[in-house]
Design a protein around this motif. Structure first.
Motif, PDB file in Angstrom:
ATOM      1  N   ILE A 455       3.916 -17.183   3.812  1.00 41.50           N
ATOM      2  CA  ILE A 455       4.977 -16.178   3.822  1.00 41.50           C
ATOM      3  C   ILE A 455       4.333 -14.789   3.672  1.00 41.50           C
ATOM      4  CG2 ILE A 455       6.998 -15.268   2.593  1.00 41.50           C
ATOM      5  CD1 ILE A 455       7.597 -17.886   3.923  1.00 41.50           C
ATOM      6  N   ILE A 456       4.773 -13.832   4.472  1.00 40.86           N
ATOM      7  CA  ILE A 456       4.302 -12.446   4.350  1.00 40.86           C
ATOM      8  C   ILE A 456       5.337 -11.620   3.593  1.00 40.86           C
ATOM      9  CG2 ILE A 456       3.734 -10.326   5.593  1.00 40.86           C
ATOM     10  CD1 ILE A 456       2.649 -12.043   7.857  1.00 40.86           C
ATOM     11  N   THR A 457       4.877 -10.938   2.549  1.00 42.29           N
ATOM     12  CA  THR A 457       5.710  -9.995   1.811  1.00 42.29           C
ATOM     13  C   THR A 457       5.171  -8.591   2.050  1.00 42.29           C
ATOM     14  OG1 THR A 457       6.258 -11.609   0.089  1.00 42.29           O
ATOM     15  CG2 THR A 457       6.520  -9.274  -0.476  1.00 42.29           C
ATOM     16  N   PRO A 458       5.888  -7.748   2.817  1.00 41.39           N
ATOM     17  CA  PRO A 458       5.405  -6.385   3.058  1.00 41.39           C
ATOM     18  C   PRO A 458       5.373  -5.575   1.760  1.00 41.39           C
ATOM     19  CG  PRO A 458       7.075  -7.005   4.673  1.00 41.39           C
ATOM     20  CD  PRO A 458       7.109  -8.043   3.589  1.00 41.39           C
ATOM     21  N   VAL A 459       4.340  -4.747   1.634  1.00 36.64           N
ATOM     22  CA  VAL A 459       4.173  -3.869   0.473  1.00 36.64           C
ATOM     23  C   VAL A 459       4.420  -2.430   0.925  1.00 36.64           C
ATOM     24  CG1 VAL A 459       2.484  -2.964  -1.187  1.00 36.64           C
ATOM     25  CG2 VAL A 459       2.561  -5.420  -0.668  1.00 36.64           C
ATOM     26  N   ALA A 460       5.110  -1.655   0.107  1.00 35.03           N
ATOM     27  CA  ALA A 460       5.435  -0.267   0.452  1.00 35.03           C
ATOM     28  C   ALA A 460       4.166   0.569   0.598  1.00 35.03           C
ATOM     29  CB  ALA A 460       6.330   0.349  -0.619  1.00 35.03           C
ATOM     30  N   LYS A 461       4.263   1.648   1.353  1.00 33.82           N
ATOM     31  CA  LYS A 461       3.146   2.562   1.563  1.00 33.82           C
ATOM     32  C   LYS A 461       2.554   2.992   0.221  1.00 33.82           C
ATOM     33  CE  LYS A 461       0.731   5.677   4.010  1.00 33.82           C
ATOM     34  NZ  LYS A 461      -0.309   5.318   4.980  1.00 33.82           N
ATOM     35  N   ASN A 462       1.216   2.917   0.127  1.00 34.50           N
ATOM     36  CA  ASN A 462       0.459   3.274  -1.084  1.00 34.50           C
ATOM     37  C   ASN A 462       0.725   2.326  -2.251  1.00 34.50           C
ATOM     38  OD1 ASN A 462      -0.669   5.547   0.201  1.00 34.50           O
ATOM     39  ND2 ASN A 462       1.091   6.795  -0.358  1.00 34.50           N
ATOM     40  N   GLY A 463       1.330   1.164  -1.958  1.00 32.31           N
ATOM     41  CA  GLY A 463       1.631   0.201  -3.018  1.00 32.31           C
ATOM     42  C   GLY A 463       0.392  -0.306  -3.724  1.00 32.31           C
ATOM     43  N   PHE A 464      -0.680  -0.554  -2.964  1.00 34.58           N
ATOM     44  CA  PHE A 464      -1.900  -1.069  -3.589  1.00 34.58           C
ATOM     45  C   PHE A 464      -2.611   0.014  -4.397  1.00 34.58           C
ATOM     46  CE2 PHE A 464      -1.294  -4.364  -0.344  1.00 34.58           C
ATOM     47  CZ  PHE A 464      -1.432  -5.491  -1.140  1.00 34.58           C
ATOM     48  N   GLN A 465      -2.514   1.264  -3.945  1.00 25.26           N
ATOM     49  CA  GLN A 465      -3.054   2.351  -4.756  1.00 25.26           C
ATOM     50  C   GLN A 465      -2.318   2.430  -6.085  1.00 25.26           C
ATOM     51  OE1 GLN A 465      -3.344   6.146  -2.767  1.00 25.26           O
ATOM     52  NE2 GLN A 465      -4.162   5.247  -0.898  1.00 25.26           N
ATOM     53  N   GLU A 466      -0.996   2.253  -6.050  1.00 23.56           N
ATOM     54  CA  GLU A 466      -0.211   2.276  -7.283  1.00 23.56           C
ATOM     55  C   GLU A 466      -0.604   1.116  -8.201  1.00 23.56           C
ATOM     56  OE1 GLU A 466       1.819   4.635  -8.354  1.00 23.56           O
ATOM     57  OE2 GLU A 466       1.221   5.727  -6.548  1.00 23.56           O
ATOM     58  N   TYR A 467      -0.879  -0.049  -7.601  1.00 24.90           N
ATOM     59  CA  TYR A 467      -1.306  -1.183  -8.412  1.00 24.90           C
ATOM     60  C   TYR A 467      -2.640  -0.880  -9.089  1.00 24.90           C
ATOM     61  CZ  TYR A 467      -3.515  -5.499  -9.769  1.00 24.90           C
ATOM     62  OH  TYR A 467      -4.193  -6.444 -10.493  1.00 24.90           O
ATOM     63  N   MET A 468      -3.619  -0.378  -8.311  1.00 29.07           N
ATOM     64  CA  MET A 468      -4.934  -0.088  -8.881  1.00 29.07           C
ATOM     65  C   MET A 468      -4.827   0.984  -9.966  1.00 29.07           C
ATOM     66  SD  MET A 468      -7.025  -2.188  -7.449  1.00 29.07           S
ATOM     67  CE  MET A 468      -8.721  -1.607  -7.504  1.00 29.07           C
ATOM     68  N   LYS A 469      -3.953   1.953  -9.753  1.00 32.10           N
ATOM     69  CA  LYS A 469      -3.743   2.994 -10.762  1.00 32.10           C
ATOM     70  C   LYS A 469      -3.150   2.381 -12.031  1.00 32.10           C
ATOM     71  CE  LYS A 469      -1.957   6.917  -9.372  1.00 32.10           C
ATOM     72  NZ  LYS A 469      -0.980   7.970  -8.984  1.00 32.10           N
ATOM     73  N   SER A 470      -2.254   1.406 -11.871  1.00 33.57           N
ATOM     74  CA  SER A 470      -1.580   0.805 -13.025  1.00 33.57           C
ATOM     75  C   SER A 470      -2.534   0.041 -13.933  1.00 33.57           C
ATOM     76  CB  SER A 470      -0.460  -0.134 -12.553  1.00 33.57           C
ATOM     77  OG  SER A 470      -0.986  -1.365 -12.051  1.00 33.57           O
ATOM     78  N   ILE A 471      -3.654  -0.415 -13.363  1.00 40.38           N
ATOM     79  CA  ILE A 471      -4.644  -1.141 -14.178  1.00 40.38           C
ATOM     80  C   ILE A 471      -5.869  -0.277 -14.464  1.00 40.38           C
ATOM     81  CG2 ILE A 471      -3.888  -3.417 -13.396  1.00 40.38           C
ATOM     82  CD1 ILE A 471      -6.334  -3.476 -11.522  1.00 40.38           C
ATOM     83  N   GLY A 472      -5.770   1.027 -14.148  1.00 43.35           N
ATOM     84  CA  GLY A 472      -6.847   1.964 -14.460  1.00 43.35           C
ATOM     85  C   GLY A 472      -8.072   1.819 -13.598  1.00 43.35           C
TER      86      GLY A 472
END
Length: 494
Positions: A455-472
């Motif tokens: 199953i593919i779940t689309p991620v919003a633009k810059n979503g992975f940057q936000e994830y990396m920021k959330s974990i420092g």
């Protein structure tokens, strides 16, 4: 032709000939490295604890020195961090490369006066072998940018601490200093987004010829350049023709990069780590990176599907096979012994020995015994996108869904699209078909109705940057895991 360009071509020929000498004698080269490491290591506390004086063959070494990861070696490293000498290597290291740990907080990887030069020479030689093969050397007169960590270092007990890329920044040769960007002050900015903005301001009017960094973070730089100037990167930097990268596979980013740049550019892949500089791409024509067998590192290899069994067999360079997934084990002139760096590799050539990085031994999916690795998911995505300019991917990761609310379990692909496919289900089927063709275990689970199609779940633009920021871990040398056997990343997006 400038004097610098002419000199680069001459030097490239010299380095090529030197490289051929050891590359054509791989087993003998590794034997010499092994003997030298043991002779020096015998004088250390680690060498005494493991009876290096009684080691007379490789089999003796394998019997006396177990394979360890950082946790297994931590008691020795901690002694060095607190200033003790002659623990893992004679004297003290000159640096500790500080990296993010998973279970132990920060990790401190020693860099010694013997190991440090190899980090610098390897990066230099990769560029020189590119010049030798292609004849392209004009870029040495242009500007070069290296997206890296802060060069500011701490010091304790006479040892300096910092990020590897920041440490390496202190070793840029004098003849490149005038060409090198960004400025020292900009490189010292800690916040990654602020730093990239400053780099854009410093570079958009310059004649950039070489750009280097981890693809995901260079992509952020390119996007900010495009937003500022409203032009393709290749139009902003008309002489930009060489991209140097490492850390992650470039292929998932290539289509997006070529779109941002507006044309194809040559690339050189590197395989550096705090623990050592292991390989670099020595040819634009051959697949894989040349394994550096003469760089103060003795290599061992364990088949990844045997790694978690009791006493798995350890192979040396003369015993490896092509296409097998191996966990990379190293002993180095920085004092790492039988050390598991966590990366897995596959050999693409045995004459000379070239490798690709296939993943991380801890980054896999085997919730049902499928043993999916990073190389497989990257290849599947690349194959699904081939022949279609209408699909572009910024970033992705994959996790198992073991307990779905409905139906059978499945693999969930979290993908940040730049351009989404018109038919998401058809795109998912293409990825699934590639996965099944590559991985017989995965195919068996699909056929046996244990797993359903992914199953593919689309991620919003810059979503992975936000994830990396959330974990420092935004920017620098930090990389998003392609695979996880749990749903920690998945839960962030859910």
């Amino acid at each position: 032709m400038s004097l610098k360009t002419f000199g680069a071509k001459v030097f490239a020929g010299i380095i090529y000939n030197k490289t051929q000498k050891w590359a054509q004698n791989p087993v003998e080269t590794q034997k010499k490295v092994f003997a030298k490491l043991l002779a020096v290591g015998a004088e250390t506390q680690f060498g005494k604890d493991h009876d290096f004086a009684g080691i007379h063959s490789y089999s003796d070494f394998a019997a006396k020195v177990p394979v360890r990861d950082y946790e297994g070696l931590k008691s020795y490293v901690d002694r060095v961090v607190h200033g003790e000498e002659n623990v893992l290597w004679p004297g003290k290291p000159v640096y500790f490369a500080k990296t993010s740990g998973t279970t132990s907080g920060a990790k401190y990887i020693p860099l010694t006066k013997e190991s440090m030069p190899y980090h610098i020479e390897a990066a230099r030689n990769a560029i020189l072998l590119y010049i030798h093969e292609t004849g392209n050397a004009g870029f040495v007169d242009g500007k070069m940018i290296f997206l890296q960590g802060s060069p500011e270092l701490e010091e304790k007990h006479g040892i300096k601490f910092g990020r590897l890329s920041g440490i390496v920044a202190h070793y840029v040769p004098a003849y490149l200093q005038k060409n090198r960007l960004p400025s020292w002050e900009t490189n010292c900015i800690d916040d990654w987004e602020t730093k990239v903005d400053a780099i854009v301001e410093e570079t958009y009017n310059e004649d950039m010829a070489v750009i280097s960094g981890i693809p995901s973070w260079v992509q952020m730089y390119f996007e900010k350049l495009h937003n500022k100037e409203g032009k393709k990167v290749g139009d902003i930097f008309k002489n930009f023709n060489l991209f140097i990268y490492g850390g992650v596979n470039y292929e998932p980013y290539r289509a997006k990069f070529e779109n941002l740049i507006g044309r194809k550019v040559d690339s050189i892949e590197l395989f550096p780590a705090s623990e050592g500089f292991f390989a670099y791409q020595d040819s634009q024509k051959e697949k894989g990176m040349l394994l550096l067998l003469n760089a103060g590192i003795f290599y061992e290899f364990i088949k990844s599907d045997e790694f978690f069994t009791e006493n798995p067999k350890r192979y040396t360079i003369g015993e490896v096979e092509m296409g097998v997934n191996y966990v990379l084990i190293i002993s180095t002139n920085a004092g790492l012994w039988g050390y598991n760096i966590g990366d897995t590799v596959q050999f693409t050539s045995l004459k000379p020995y070239r490798v690709i990085v296939s993943g991380r031994i801890k980054h896999y999916i085997s919730a049902f015994g499928e043993h999916v690795i990073g190389k497989e998911v990257e290849t599947a995505l690349k194959e699904a996108m081939e022949g279609s300019d209408a699909i572009s991917v910024n970033e992705f990761t994959v996790a198992p869904q073991i307990n779905p609310t409905m139906g059978m379990p499945y693999h969930e692909w979290f993908i940040e699209f730049e351009k989404e496919p018109q038919d998401m289900e058809a795109f998912a089927l293409k990825i699934d078909a590639s996965m099944r063709s590559q991985n017989v275990y995965y195919d068996d689970l699909i056929v046996g109705n244990v797993l359903r199609t992914l199953i593919i779940t689309p991620v919003a633009k810059n979503g992975f940057q936000e994830y990396m920021k959330s974990i420092g871990k935004l920017g620098g040398q930090n990389k998003l895991p392609r695979l996880a056997n749990d749903r920690k990343i998945a839960d962030f997006f859910k």
